[in-house]
Motif scaffolding. Structure first.
Motif, short mmCIF file in Angstrom:
data_model
loop_
_atom_site.label_atom_id
_atom_site.label_comp_id
_atom_site.label_asym_id
_atom_site.label_seq_id
_atom_site.Cartn_x
_atom_site.Cartn_y
_atom_site.Cartn_z
N ASP A 29 0.85 -1.23 0.07
CA ASP A 29 0.09 0.15 -0.02
C ASP A 29 0.89 1.09 -0.02
N PRO A 30 1.10 1.89 -1.12
CA PRO A 30 2.17 3.05 -1.45
C PRO A 30 1.25 4.27 -1.40
N LYS A 31 0.34 4.54 -0.43
CA LYS A 31 -0.39 5.73 -0.45
C LYS A 31 0.21 6.77 0.07
N ASP A 32 1.19 6.82 0.71
CA ASP A 32 2.21 8.09 0.99
C ASP A 32 3.56 7.92 0.44
N ALA A 33 3.74 7.14 -0.38
CA ALA A 33 5.06 6.96 -0.98
C ALA A 33 4.89 7.55 -2.42
N ASN A 34 6.15 8.23 -2.69
CA ASN A 34 6.32 8.82 -4.02
C ASN A 34 7.15 7.93 -4.90
N ALA A 35 7.77 6.78 -4.37
CA ALA A 35 8.92 6.20 -4.69
C ALA A 35 8.75 4.58 -4.34
N ILE A 36 9.13 3.66 -5.23
CA ILE A 36 9.03 2.25 -4.87
C ILE A 36 10.16 1.64 -5.36
N THR A 37 11.22 0.95 -4.58
CA THR A 37 12.21 0.06 -5.05
C THR A 37 12.21 -1.34 -4.71
N LEU A 38 12.38 -2.03 -5.50
CA LEU A 38 12.37 -3.55 -5.38
C LEU A 38 13.82 -3.93 -5.78
N ASN A 39 14.03 -4.91 -4.78
CA ASN A 39 15.44 -5.53 -4.71
C ASN A 39 15.10 -7.00 -4.84
N PHE A 40 15.71 -7.63 -6.18
CA PHE A 40 15.84 -9.00 -6.28
C PHE A 40 16.99 -9.69 -5.98
N ARG A 41 17.26 -10.46 -4.93
CA ARG A 41 18.73 -10.75 -4.67
C ARG A 41 18.69 -12.44 -4.62
N ASP A 42 19.67 -13.00 -5.12
CA ASP A 42 20.02 -14.49 -4.65
C ASP A 42 20.98 -14.51 -3.52
N PRO A 43 20.65 -14.95 -2.39
CA PRO A 43 21.26 -14.93 -1.28
C PRO A 43 22.55 -15.54 -1.38
N ASP A 44 22.78 -16.47 -2.26
CA ASP A 44 24.00 -17.28 -2.54
C ASP A 44 25.07 -16.61 -3.56
N TYR A 45 24.77 -15.64 -4.06
CA TYR A 45 25.42 -14.85 -4.97
C TYR A 45 26.65 -14.28 -4.48
N SER A 46 27.69 -14.47 -4.66
CA SER A 46 28.94 -14.18 -4.54
C SER A 46 30.02 -14.01 -5.47
N ALA A 47 31.19 -13.25 -5.52
CA ALA A 47 32.00 -12.76 -6.57
C ALA A 47 32.88 -14.37 -6.45
N GLU A 48 32.90 -15.19 -5.80
CA GLU A 48 33.67 -16.54 -5.93
C GLU A 48 33.00 -17.55 -6.39
N ALA A 49 31.45 -17.64 -5.88
CA ALA A 49 30.77 -18.82 -6.30
C ALA A 49 29.91 -18.41 -7.46
N GLY A 50 29.79 -17.29 -7.64
CA GLY A 50 28.78 -16.85 -8.85
C GLY A 50 27.31 -16.85 -8.45
N GLY A 51 26.15 -17.05 -9.33
CA GLY A 51 24.98 -17.04 -8.91
C GLY A 51 24.24 -15.96 -9.85
N PHE A 52 23.16 -16.03 -9.28
CA PHE A 52 22.14 -15.13 -10.14
C PHE A 52 22.32 -13.49 -9.77
N HIS A 53 22.48 -12.68 -10.72
CA HIS A 53 22.77 -11.19 -10.39
C HIS A 53 21.62 -10.50 -9.72
N PRO A 54 22.04 -9.68 -8.60
CA PRO A 54 21.03 -9.00 -8.20
C PRO A 54 20.40 -7.87 -8.98
N VAL A 55 19.24 -7.65 -9.12
CA VAL A 55 18.41 -6.71 -9.82
C VAL A 55 17.58 -5.66 -8.84
N GLU A 56 17.66 -4.35 -9.26
CA GLU A 56 17.16 -3.54 -8.46
C GLU A 56 16.36 -2.68 -9.72
#
Length: 137
Positions: A29-56
């Motif tokens: 319910d964003p009634k008082d908001a002017n902006a919304i940010t969604l962050n999609f993260r693979d909790p296992d993603y790392s520089a060493e192991a790879g994984g699915f890139h985070p997306v904002e």
């Protein structure tokens, strides 16, 4: 409450992308908001192991609609001290697309990249690899 996201923006995003965003915002319910940010993260993603890139994904209120401001895919780059950097950045304010390896790219090339990115993003979302965080500003 159902949010109405303006879909006729350029560059164009596929409907499947919007369906993911709308699903994640179905109980927000964003009634008082002017902006919304969604962050999609693979909790296992790392520089060493790879994984699915985070997306904002960032949306801002424009009268009674919400409009996309940017969609950014991040990736670890650099050695020996990798950092998260923008790998793909779709900027709706400037109507431009950036790729780490190509820089700012033209409209025709950007549509192919947007389709590839969106198809992969939706597939990964459907595979439930992401933890999603929604922030209201």
């Amino acid at each position: 409450m159902t949010l109405t996201i303006k879909r006729n923006q350029q560059p164009a995003m596929p409907d499947r992308f919007y369906q993911v965003i709308e699903k994640e915002l179905a109980n927000v319910d964003p009634k008082d908001a002017n902006a919304i940010t969604l962050n999609f993260r693979d909790p296992d993603y790392s520089a060493e192991a790879g994984g699915f890139h985070p997306v904002e994904v960032r949306l801002e209120k424009q009268q009674e609609h919400w409009r996309l401001v940017y969609v950014t895919d991040f990736a670890f780059r650099g050695h020996p001290f990798p950092e998260l950097v923008k790998d793909i950045d779709i900027c709706f304010n400037s109507k431009q697309v950036y790729s780490l390896f190509s820089g700012w790219i033209g409209e025709r090339e950007s549509q192919g990249l947007i389709k590839l990115f969106s198809d992969n993003f939706v597939s990964y979302y459907q595979m439930e690899v992401y933890q999603v965080e929604v922030s209201l500003d």
